[in-house]
Design a protein around this motif. Structure first.
Motif, PDB file in Angstrom:
ATOM      1  N   LEU A  56      -5.324 -76.383  -4.361  1.00 29.37           N
ATOM      2  CA  LEU A  56      -6.762 -76.437  -4.801  1.00 29.37           C
ATOM      3  C   LEU A  56      -7.263 -75.338  -5.497  1.00 29.37           C
ATOM      4  O   LEU A  56      -8.471 -75.374  -5.320  1.00 29.37           O
ATOM      5  N   ILE A  57      -6.629 -74.381  -5.526  1.00 27.18           N
ATOM      6  CA  ILE A  57      -7.204 -73.129  -6.182  1.00 27.18           C
ATOM      7  C   ILE A  57      -7.923 -73.281  -7.494  1.00 27.18           C
ATOM      8  O   ILE A  57      -8.792 -72.428  -7.531  1.00 27.18           O
ATOM      9  N   GLY A  58      -7.701 -74.274  -8.272  1.00 23.82           N
ATOM     10  CA  GLY A  58      -8.149 -74.610  -9.542  1.00 23.82           C
ATOM     11  C   GLY A  58      -9.772 -74.766  -9.296  1.00 23.82           C
ATOM     12  O   GLY A  58     -10.625 -74.731 -10.456  1.00 23.82           O
ATOM     13  N   VAL A  59     -10.180 -75.274  -8.145  1.00 22.48           N
ATOM     14  CA  VAL A  59     -11.670 -75.536  -8.013  1.00 22.48           C
ATOM     15  C   VAL A  59     -12.499 -74.416  -8.096  1.00 22.48           C
ATOM     16  O   VAL A  59     -13.617 -74.424  -8.644  1.00 22.48           O
ATOM     17  N   GLN A  60     -11.915 -73.093  -7.813  1.00 19.60           N
ATOM     18  CA  GLN A  60     -12.609 -71.929  -7.948  1.00 19.60           C
ATOM     19  C   GLN A  60     -13.079 -71.608  -9.528  1.00 19.60           C
ATOM     20  O   GLN A  60     -14.157 -71.177  -9.881  1.00 19.60           O
ATOM     21  N   ILE A  61     -12.542 -72.167 -10.557  1.00 18.39           N
ATOM     22  CA  ILE A  61     -12.717 -72.057 -11.857  1.00 18.39           C
ATOM     23  C   ILE A  61     -13.518 -73.341 -12.624  1.00 18.39           C
ATOM     24  O   ILE A  61     -14.526 -73.488 -13.305  1.00 18.39           O
ATOM     25  N   GLY A  62     -12.859 -74.540 -11.877  1.00 17.20           N
ATOM     26  CA  GLY A  62     -13.592 -75.996 -12.252  1.00 17.20           C
ATOM     27  C   GLY A  62     -15.037 -75.950 -11.680  1.00 17.20           C
ATOM     28  O   GLY A  62     -15.444 -76.715 -12.396  1.00 17.20           O
ATOM     29  N   GLN A  63     -15.467 -75.251 -10.987  1.00 14.25           N
ATOM     30  CA  GLN A  63     -17.009 -75.337 -10.674  1.00 14.25           C
ATOM     31  C   GLN A  63     -17.903 -74.978 -11.619  1.00 14.25           C
ATOM     32  O   GLN A  63     -18.973 -75.221 -11.679  1.00 14.25           O
ATOM     33  N   ALA A  64     -17.189 -73.915 -12.541  1.00 14.38           N
ATOM     34  CA  ALA A  64     -18.175 -73.280 -13.488  1.00 14.38           C
ATOM     35  C   ALA A  64     -18.549 -74.317 -14.294  1.00 14.38           C
ATOM     36  O   ALA A  64     -20.033 -74.416 -14.908  1.00 14.38           O
ATOM     37  N   PRO A  65     -18.000 -75.310 -14.883  1.00  7.47           N
ATOM     38  CA  PRO A  65     -18.548 -76.292 -15.981  1.00  7.47           C
ATOM     39  C   PRO A  65     -19.540 -77.218 -15.234  1.00  7.47           C
ATOM     40  O   PRO A  65     -20.144 -77.813 -15.741  1.00  7.47           O
ATOM     41  N   VAL A  66     -19.036 -77.460 -14.037  1.00 10.01           N
ATOM     42  CA  VAL A  66     -19.727 -78.480 -13.085  1.00 10.01           C
ATOM     43  C   VAL A  66     -21.435 -77.583 -13.093  1.00 10.01           C
ATOM     44  O   VAL A  66     -22.420 -78.479 -13.059  1.00 10.01           O
ATOM     45  N   ALA A  67     -21.284 -76.537 -12.729  1.00 13.76           N
ATOM     46  CA  ALA A  67     -22.703 -75.725 -12.539  1.00 13.76           C
ATOM     47  C   ALA A  67     -23.479 -75.721 -13.980  1.00 13.76           C
ATOM     48  O   ALA A  67     -24.742 -76.083 -14.006  1.00 13.76           O
ATOM     49  N   VAL A  68     -22.691 -75.641 -15.109  1.00 10.02           N
ATOM     50  CA  VAL A  68     -23.069 -75.538 -16.375  1.00 10.02           C
ATOM     51  C   VAL A  68     -23.886 -76.695 -16.744  1.00 10.02           C
ATOM     52  O   VAL A  68     -25.188 -77.015 -17.167  1.00 10.02           O
ATOM     53  N   LEU A  69     -23.031 -77.835 -16.229  1.00 11.08           N
ATOM     54  CA  LEU A  69     -23.640 -79.104 -16.577  1.00 11.08           C
ATOM     55  C   LEU A  69     -25.073 -79.307 -15.763  1.00 11.08           C
ATOM     56  O   LEU A  69     -25.943 -80.009 -16.337  1.00 11.08           O
ATOM     57  N   VAL A 182     -27.616 -66.989 -13.616  1.00  6.04           N
ATOM     58  CA  VAL A 182     -27.968 -66.770 -11.972  1.00  6.04           C
ATOM     59  C   VAL A 182     -26.906 -67.471 -11.298  1.00  6.04           C
ATOM     60  O   VAL A 182     -26.450 -67.052 -10.138  1.00  6.04           O
ATOM     61  N   VAL A 183     -26.682 -68.699 -11.510  1.00  6.08           N
ATOM     62  CA  VAL A 183     -25.775 -69.625 -10.586  1.00  6.08           C
ATOM     63  C   VAL A 183     -24.442 -69.117 -10.741  1.00  6.08           C
ATOM     64  O   VAL A 183     -23.880 -68.938  -9.644  1.00  6.08           O
ATOM     65  N   LEU A 184     -23.844 -68.760 -11.821  1.00  4.54           N
ATOM     66  CA  LEU A 184     -22.534 -68.296 -11.939  1.00  4.54           C
ATOM     67  C   LEU A 184     -22.799 -66.868 -11.333  1.00  4.54           C
ATOM     68  O   LEU A 184     -21.542 -66.478 -10.825  1.00  4.54           O
ATOM     69  N   GLY A 185     -23.513 -66.387 -11.413  1.00  2.00           N
ATOM     70  CA  GLY A 185     -23.553 -64.669 -10.787  1.00  2.00           C
ATOM     71  C   GLY A 185     -23.406 -64.888  -9.201  1.00  2.00           C
ATOM     72  O   GLY A 185     -22.752 -64.293  -8.621  1.00  2.00           O
ATOM     73  N   LEU A 186     -24.180 -65.938  -8.838  1.00  2.00           N
ATOM     74  CA  LEU A 186     -24.269 -66.183  -7.305  1.00  2.00           C
ATOM     75  C   LEU A 186     -22.936 -66.475  -6.942  1.00  2.00           C
ATOM     76  O   LEU A 186     -22.490 -66.203  -5.766  1.00  2.00           O
TER      77      LEU A 186
END
Length: 257
Positions: A56-69, A182-186
């Motif tokens: 499930l390690i891919g969630v660490q990067i998959g969260q970025a597009p979710v945050a942008v959306l 801000v979101v990606l930074g946090l």
């Protein structure tokens, strides 16, 4: 509430960016998970490794597009001025925000489920070939296993909470670029600082307070050795989401559009 939900769903499904971001989240999550599980090895009995968390390690990067959306769902409207139309159609501003949150939650839940199941399937298919077998103490990944089911369900909930957290931040800041930054930074700053700072006195708090500590829910082995427990970590992420949404609702109510 129903008209507001219909309006938000129409906006989300008729614009190309949300679809691509959701598909990007799925692709990034599964691709990273598949890449990692295809290179790790287990050559002897008792070799360490939390195969569920690894898958499930891919969630660490998959969260970025979710945050942008999530940021674009409302900050994009502030950028184009469409927020005035939205608030005119739905004068009760909290209802408008709630409708965005509900539609966002449903969309991210669907995409997150596909991403998580795809990642676990990738791990189930590739890990045995890398030595993670019953003989070495690593049975095949299965949702019938309680900890694995908790990690999978928790990962989906984590993505939803990150989306709601991002929505709250974007509503407060009202700017797409600033909100995304801000979101990606946090999300990524706290884990990096925790790795860079060697002093345990400062390292442990950093491992327990950031919005991304909810990823602890993916752990299925040596849970007691974690800086924070699986559900407690997810609770911290939920706290970030609740705090930003509360601030967002308050400011949306008192500020001019």
């Amino acid at each position: 509430m129903t008209p507001a939900l219909h309006a938000e769903w129409t906006k989300l499904r008729t614009v190309a960016a949300p679809r691509w971001l959701l598909l990007g989240s799925i692709a990034a999550t599964v691709a990273l998970s598949a890449a990692v599980t295809s290179v790790v090895t287990c050559t002897s009995a008792g070799c360490g490794g939390d195969v569920t968390r690894l898958s499930l390690i891919g969630v660490q990067i998959g969260q970025a597009p979710v945050a942008v959306l999530a940021v674009l769902v409302i900050a994009g409207e502030y950028g184009t001025g469409m927020i005035r139309t939205t608030l005119t159609a739905t004068p009760h501003r909290i209802t408008a925000l709630a409708a965005k949150a509900v539609v966002l939650t449903g969309s991210v839940a669907a995409a997150g489920t596909v991403a998580v199941l795809g990642s676990l399937l990738a791990g189930r298919l590739t890990l045995p070939g890398r030595g993670f077998t019953d003989a070495h103490g690593h049975p095949a990944l299965s949702l019938a296993d309680g900890p694995t089911l908790r990690a999978a369900t928790g990962s989906i909930l984590y993505l939803i909470l990150i989306a709601l957290f991002s929505l709250g931040v974007a509503t407060v800041l009202r700017d797409s670029a600033t909100g995304i930054g801000v979101v990606l930074g946090l999300l990524y700053l706290f884990p990096v600082l925790a790795q860079v700072i060697g002093d345990p006195h400062w390292q442990r708090p950093l491992q327990r307070i950031g919005p991304s500590v909810g990823l602890a829910v993916q752990a299925t082995g040596d849970v007691r050795g974690l800086p924070i427990g699986p559900w407690a970590g997810l609770g911290v992420t939920a706290g970030w989401a609740a705090a930003t949404l509360t601030a967002a609702a308050l400011l949306l109510h008192i500020r001019d559009a």
